[in-house]
Design an enzyme around this catalytic site. Structure first.
Site, PDB file in Angstrom:
ATOM      1  N   THR A  72      58.143  38.489   6.344  1.00  0.00           N
ATOM      2  CA  THR A  72      57.946  37.341   5.452  1.00  0.00           C
ATOM      3  C   THR A  72      56.811  37.638   4.472  1.00  0.00           C
ATOM      4  OG1 THR A  72      58.749  35.844   7.174  1.00  0.00           O
ATOM      5  CG2 THR A  72      57.458  34.851   5.398  1.00  0.00           C
ATOM      6  N   ASN A 151      71.389  38.038   8.450  1.00  0.00           N
ATOM      7  CA  ASN A 151      70.944  37.778   9.822  1.00  0.00           C
ATOM      8  C   ASN A 151      71.848  36.810  10.571  1.00  0.00           C
ATOM      9  OD1 ASN A 151      69.489  36.216   7.693  1.00  0.00           O
ATOM     10  ND2 ASN A 151      68.893  34.969   9.438  1.00  0.00           N
ATOM     11  N   GLN A 181      67.377  43.297   9.164  1.00  0.00           N
ATOM     12  CA  GLN A 181      68.401  43.336  10.220  1.00  0.00           C
ATOM     13  C   GLN A 181      69.154  44.657  10.289  1.00  0.00           C
ATOM     14  OE1 GLN A 181      68.644  41.240  12.623  1.00  0.00           O
ATOM     15  NE2 GLN A 181      67.509  39.475  11.835  1.00  0.00           N
ATOM     16  N   SER A 201      60.661  44.604   9.568  1.00  0.00           N
ATOM     17  CA  SER A 201      59.887  43.888  10.569  1.00  0.00           C
ATOM     18  C   SER A 201      60.032  44.568  11.928  1.00  0.00           C
ATOM     19  CB  SER A 201      60.410  42.448  10.649  1.00  0.00           C
ATOM     20  OG  SER A 201      59.678  41.732  11.602  1.00  0.00           O
ATOM     21  N   HIS A 203      59.411  43.678  14.979  1.00  0.00           N
ATOM     22  CA  HIS A 203      59.914  42.981  16.179  1.00  0.00           C
ATOM     23  C   HIS A 203      61.435  42.878  16.190  1.00  0.00           C
ATOM     24  CE1 HIS A 203      60.801  38.695  14.864  1.00  0.00           C
ATOM     25  NE2 HIS A 203      60.039  39.041  13.850  1.00  0.00           N
ATOM     26  N   THR A 239      41.474  45.026   7.386  1.00  0.00           N
ATOM     27  CA  THR A 239      41.360  46.236   8.202  1.00  0.00           C
ATOM     28  C   THR A 239      42.693  46.548   8.889  1.00  0.00           C
ATOM     29  OG1 THR A 239      39.054  45.741   8.559  1.00  0.00           O
ATOM     30  CG2 THR A 239      40.056  47.310  10.088  1.00  0.00           C
ATOM     31  N   CYS A 324      64.561  30.567  13.029  1.00  0.00           N
ATOM     32  CA  CYS A 324      63.486  29.938  12.262  1.00  0.00           C
ATOM     33  C   CYS A 324      63.830  28.494  11.914  1.00  0.00           C
ATOM     34  CB  CYS A 324      63.227  30.685  10.970  1.00  0.00           C
ATOM     35  SG  CYS A 324      63.420  32.427  11.097  1.00  0.00           S
TER      36      CYS A 324
HETATM   37  N1  PLP Z   1      64.539  38.640   6.826  1.00  0.00           N
HETATM   38  C1  PLP Z   1      65.517  38.547   7.736  1.00  0.00           C
HETATM   39  C2  PLP Z   1      66.902  38.945   7.370  1.00  0.00           C
HETATM   40  C3  PLP Z   1      65.233  38.060   9.021  1.00  0.00           C
HETATM   41  O1  PLP Z   1      66.208  37.957   9.930  1.00  0.00           O
HETATM   42  C4  PLP Z   1      63.902  37.684   9.325  1.00  0.00           C
HETATM   43  C5  PLP Z   1      63.562  37.102  10.652  1.00  0.00           C
HETATM   44  O2  PLP Z   1      64.308  36.334  11.209  1.00  0.00           O
HETATM   45  C6  PLP Z   1      62.915  37.817   8.336  1.00  0.00           C
HETATM   46  C7  PLP Z   1      63.277  38.301   7.108  1.00  0.00           C
HETATM   47  C8  PLP Z   1      61.492  37.460   8.605  1.00  0.00           C
HETATM   48  O3  PLP Z   1      60.912  38.412   9.451  1.00  0.00           O
HETATM   49  P1  PLP Z   1      59.460  38.201  10.108  1.00  0.00           P
HETATM   50  O4  PLP Z   1      59.693  37.461  11.376  1.00  0.00           O
HETATM   51  O5  PLP Z   1      58.935  39.571  10.355  1.00  0.00           O
HETATM   52  O6  PLP Z   1      58.650  37.465   9.113  1.00  0.00           O
END
Ligand code: PLP
Length: 379
Positions: A72, A151, A181, A201, A203, A239, A324
């Site tokens: 994000t 996603n 994704q 990302s 995670h 940092t 989200c």
């Molecule tokens: N973009 C996509 C396609 C995502 O699926 C997500 C998370 O669900 C994000 C962006 C945002 O990622 P982050 O959780 O690292 O902000």
């Protein structure tokens, strides 16, 4: 537990957790990479090495990568930073209504500040209307914003075609792509892709939350989003967190091992589920040619949330719209933009897989779906 919600987040690898634990206790890695003394130098060397490892997985140069706190932040920095720095490139952005909120929210705000945002249509498979794109790019188009793999549905962007259209229409238009994704699931060659800005990302590929990446192609200039001590060549102050960077590098590197084999296994799981679910009257909302890691399915007679909670009782985790926004109780704006029937969209559940899911889990999933239908039929 059967975890089919990997698009929301993935379980950190044991190797990643071990590395973090070791790093936090390491006598040479806790320094500030910006310090001039030896402790700082060791941290700096390890930091560059982590960047090089990531760069090599994505086929870019380490200088083209910026570490952020999440995708994000990367999206915010890329979009806002590009438009702010390149005012003479134009004041128009082209995108679709099926982007992740990380992109759409920034564009909504920018629109309120005078940026012209054009939303091109997507077809029933979630594919952007390429003729409309071609006709919309003008000398005022500064930026295109797209997502490599959606996603919610797994729809794959026709990236090459989009880059060709950009090249044929206005070479000064930059292209930002969200690879969140697809990273770790498809081989990504950023250099060859023609993309100028990209986000990732950790995670989502079995790394840790709190660690994102921003790719800024050599020669592209953006204004930083976070100002301060000028770390990362002034592109993102603060940092650097060495253990996060190193854990991201390890997670990405491990995701590349047998990436094709994993894709094949997940494709088999996806095909099996598609066939079995269709036999049971469910409607598959993901396109046929979607990335098999995502399967969006509408269950006849069950609203999304009801199905989610029924499955949860068997320790099976899936998601409704997207993690989200799943508390807002609306139908998915992605499915809406694809023209999916409202009733089908109301019953949509997203199954999303990782390379660690198995066919056995898929079979148990189908057994439990049968049990759920039987239980409700008895009432
Ligand atoms: N973009 C996509 C396609 C995502 O699926 C997500 C998370 O669900 C994000 C962006 C945002 O990622 P982050 O959780 O690292 O902000």
């Amino acid at each position: 537990m059967i975890y089919f919600d990997n698009s929301a987040t993935t379980k950190p690898l044991a190797e990643v957790c071990d590395l973090v634990y070791q790093d936090l206790r390491d006598d040479e890695l806790w320094g500030n990479p910006g310090s001039l003394h030896e402790l700082g130098t060791s941290a700096y060397k390890a930091y560059i090495k982590a960047k090089e490892d990531i760069a090599s997985c994505l086929s870019v140069r380490e200088q083209e990568l910026v570490f952020t706190s999440c995708a994000t932040e990367s999206a915010n920095t890329a979009i806002r930073g590009y438009l702010s720095r390149n005012r003479r490139s134009g004041r128009t952005v082209i995108t679709t209504k099926t982007e992740h909120r990380a992109t759409l929210s920034v564009l909504e705000k920018l629109s309120s500040e005078g940026i012209n945002v054009i939303y091109i249509d997507v077809d029933k498979n979630g594919c952007p209307d390429l003729d409309m794109l071609k006709n919309s790019i003008t000398g005022d188009t500064a930026l295109l914003c797209f997502t490599h793999v959606n996603n919610e549905t797994g729809a794959i962007l026709p990236l090459k075609e989009i880059i060709d259209i950009r090249d044929g229409s206005n070479r000064n238009t930059a292209v930002y792509v969200d690879f969140v994704q697809s990273a770790g699931k498809l081989k990504i060659d950023l250099k060859a892709s023609g993309v100028d800005l990209a986000s990732f990302s950790a995670h989502k590929f079995h790394g840790l939350k709190g660690s994102g990446l921003l790719y800024v192609k050599n020669g592209i200039r953006i204004d930083p989003f976070i100002l301060g001590g000028g770390q990362q060549n002034g592109q993102r102050s603060g940092t650097e967190s060495l253990y996060l960077l190193r854990s991201t590098a390890l997670a990405l590197k491990m995701s590349q091992e047998d990436i094709e084999g994993h894709l094949k296994n997940v494709s088999d799981i996806n095909s099996y589920l598609r066939t079995e679910l269709k036999k049971r009257g469910a409607t598959i909302l993901s396109p046929e040619d979607a990335l098999p890691y995502v399967l969006n399915v509408s269950f006849d007679g069950f609203e999304s949330e009801t199905m989610l909670h029924c499955l949860e009782r068997y320790n099976i985790y899936v998601s409704t719209i997207s993690a989200c926004s799943s508390k807002t109780k609306k139908i998915s704006y992605v499915l809406e933009a694809m023209g999916v029937d409202r009733k089908l969209a109301t019953n949509a559940v997203r199954l999303s897989f990782s390379r660690f899911n198995t066919m056995e889990e898929a079979k148990i999933f189908i057994e439990k779906i049968d049990e759920i239908y039987q239980l409700f039929a008895l009432r």
